[in-house]
Design a protein around this motif. Structure first.
Motif, PDB file in Angstrom:
ATOM      1  N   PHE A  29       0.872  -1.207   0.078  1.00  0.00           N
ATOM      2  CA  PHE A  29      -0.032  -0.013   0.085  1.00  0.00           C
ATOM      3  C   PHE A  29       0.830   1.167  -0.100  1.00  0.00           C
ATOM      4  O   PHE A  29       1.679   1.431   0.746  1.00  0.00           O
ATOM      5  CB  PHE A  29      -0.916  -0.086   1.209  1.00  0.00           C
ATOM      6  N   GLN A  30       0.895   1.875  -0.922  1.00  0.00           N
ATOM      7  CA  GLN A  30       1.991   3.154  -1.197  1.00  0.00           C
ATOM      8  C   GLN A  30       0.992   4.486  -1.144  1.00  0.00           C
ATOM      9  O   GLN A  30      -0.027   4.715  -1.705  1.00  0.00           O
ATOM     10  CB  GLN A  30       2.504   2.892  -2.538  1.00  0.00           C
ATOM     11  N   ILE A  31       1.680   5.307  -0.187  1.00  0.00           N
ATOM     12  CA  ILE A  31       1.153   6.517  -0.158  1.00  0.00           C
ATOM     13  C   ILE A  31       2.038   7.718  -0.431  1.00  0.00           C
ATOM     14  O   ILE A  31       3.279   7.687  -0.039  1.00  0.00           O
ATOM     15  CB  ILE A  31       0.847   6.914   1.570  1.00  0.00           C
ATOM     16  N   ALA A  32       1.566   8.743  -1.049  1.00  0.00           N
ATOM     17  CA  ALA A  32       2.505   9.936  -1.500  1.00  0.00           C
ATOM     18  C   ALA A  32       1.810  10.946  -0.676  1.00  0.00           C
ATOM     19  O   ALA A  32       0.752  11.392  -0.539  1.00  0.00           O
ATOM     20  CB  ALA A  32       2.529  10.187  -2.996  1.00  0.00           C
ATOM     21  N   MET A  33       2.903  11.969  -0.095  1.00  0.00           N
ATOM     22  CA  MET A  33       2.436  13.111   0.375  1.00  0.00           C
ATOM     23  C   MET A  33       3.173  14.403   0.031  1.00  0.00           C
ATOM     24  O   MET A  33       4.535  14.033  -0.279  1.00  0.00           O
ATOM     25  CB  MET A  33       2.610  13.063   2.018  1.00  0.00           C
ATOM     26  N   ILE A  34       2.363  15.368  -0.488  1.00  0.00           N
ATOM     27  CA  ILE A  34       2.894  16.530  -0.897  1.00  0.00           C
ATOM     28  C   ILE A  34       2.678  17.594  -0.162  1.00  0.00           C
ATOM     29  O   ILE A  34       1.480  18.023   0.145  1.00  0.00           O
ATOM     30  CB  ILE A  34       2.600  16.935  -2.362  1.00  0.00           C
ATOM     31  N   LYS A  69      -1.919   0.011  14.289  1.00  0.00           N
ATOM     32  CA  LYS A  69      -2.888  -0.237  14.874  1.00  0.00           C
ATOM     33  C   LYS A  69      -3.694  -1.376  14.214  1.00  0.00           C
ATOM     34  O   LYS A  69      -4.323  -2.142  14.473  1.00  0.00           O
ATOM     35  CB  LYS A  69      -4.036   0.876  15.335  1.00  0.00           C
ATOM     36  N   LEU A  70      -3.551  -1.232  12.767  1.00  0.00           N
ATOM     37  CA  LEU A  70      -4.259  -2.176  11.856  1.00  0.00           C
ATOM     38  C   LEU A  70      -3.373  -3.243  11.652  1.00  0.00           C
ATOM     39  O   LEU A  70      -3.713  -4.385  11.034  1.00  0.00           O
ATOM     40  CB  LEU A  70      -4.820  -1.530  10.468  1.00  0.00           C
ATOM     41  N   LYS A  71      -2.328  -3.390  12.167  1.00  0.00           N
ATOM     42  CA  LYS A  71      -1.285  -4.352  12.032  1.00  0.00           C
ATOM     43  C   LYS A  71      -1.028  -4.680  10.597  1.00  0.00           C
ATOM     44  O   LYS A  71      -0.625  -5.685  10.130  1.00  0.00           O
ATOM     45  CB  LYS A  71      -1.755  -5.765  12.847  1.00  0.00           C
ATOM     46  N   VAL A  72      -0.755  -3.636   9.907  1.00  0.00           N
ATOM     47  CA  VAL A  72      -0.324  -3.693   8.402  1.00  0.00           C
ATOM     48  C   VAL A  72       0.906  -3.036   8.362  1.00  0.00           C
ATOM     49  O   VAL A  72       1.455  -2.081   8.656  1.00  0.00           O
ATOM     50  CB  VAL A  72      -1.377  -2.644   7.724  1.00  0.00           C
ATOM     51  N   GLN A  73       1.705  -4.133   7.735  1.00  0.00           N
ATOM     52  CA  GLN A  73       3.140  -3.758   7.612  1.00  0.00           C
ATOM     53  C   GLN A  73       3.861  -3.404   5.973  1.00  0.00           C
ATOM     54  O   GLN A  73       4.801  -2.682   6.009  1.00  0.00           O
ATOM     55  CB  GLN A  73       4.124  -5.086   7.995  1.00  0.00           C
TER      56      GLN A  73
END
Length: 238
Positions: free
Chosen positions: A2-7, A27-31
């Motif tokens: 799961f890829q997030i970009a922040m500008i 908290k969601l236990k997502v790595q």
């Protein structure tokens, strides 16, 4: 992944958003998540990379977040855009762009984690809807959301999967594909096409227009049947 970009050009906001992202996914236990940071829209656009969600300040130096959103929406209609800003008056512009969410910076701590969780869950659900093509040694996964239509190849025993990012031929019967898709978003348009309702651009009295410039000539009976199925689909979705 799961890829997030922040500008975001403000250091303290970048740090706060990173903390919120890290805390929520722990908290969601997502790595399998990455967050990449950009200070300007221009810097982001140079990378030419696909992200699951783009979080952008609206008031950026150079191109604004709204300008960036227009570019991204033109290239990827279903991209998840989350706008951050200190100014409520920018909300109208973000709604016009059909942004996934508009968040005032003062509300980030309360709203951003829930928004990210919802996007992640929706993306996970999307990733489970796919169709396999190919043989034992060369298989390819086609996601339902990326299939514009499936059509018979004239004069051949193949069908063509027309995708948002290309096309693939497969030796399968159209009716068998329809049964295997098991999705209400796919309907027949005549005998030679299965179309994805989510990629229908417009319908006239004589043709069905899909995204990517695809035009399907059709008679009045087929046009009416397609319209009826589309209305039924959206009625059930709502």
């Amino acid at each position: 992944m799961f890829q997030i970009a922040m500008i975001e050009d403000e250091e303290h906001t970048r740090q706060e958003v990173e903390r919120l992202i890290s805390r929520e996914f722990e908290k969601l236990k997502v790595q399998d998540i990455t967050t990449e940071i950009y200070k300007t829209a221009e810097e982001f656009l140079e990378v030419k990379k696909h992200y699951d969600v783009v979080i952008s300040d609206i008031d950026l130096p150079g191109k604004s977040g709204i300008d960036l959103g227009r570019i991204l929406k033109a290239e990827q209609k279903d991209i998840c855009l989350v706008f951050l800003t200190s100014y409520a008056e920018f909300a109208v512009d973000s709604y016009v762009l059909e942004a996934y969410q508009y968040i005032l910076k003062r509300d980030m701590k309360e709203r951003l984690p829930a928004v990210l969780q919802k996007i992640y869950q929706e993306k996970q659900k999307e990733s489970q809807n796919f169709f396999w093509i190919g043989g034992v040694t060369d298989q390819r996964k086609l996601y339902h959301k990326d299939i514009i239509c499936i059509r018979k190849v004239k004069g051949q025993k193949y069908v063509e999967f027309v995708m948002v990012n290309g096309a693939y031929k497969e030796r399968l019967a159209l009716h068998q594909i329809f049964e295997d898709l098991k999705s209400p978003a796919f309907i027949f348009a005549g005998r030679s096409y299965i179309i994805n309702i989510d990629h229908v651009d417009r319908i006239t009295t004589a043709a069905i227009y899909l995204e990517d410039g695809i035009k399907i000539q059709a008679g009045a009976e087929t046009i009416q049947d397609v319209k009826t199925q589309i209305m039924e689909y959206w009625r059930n979705v709502e």
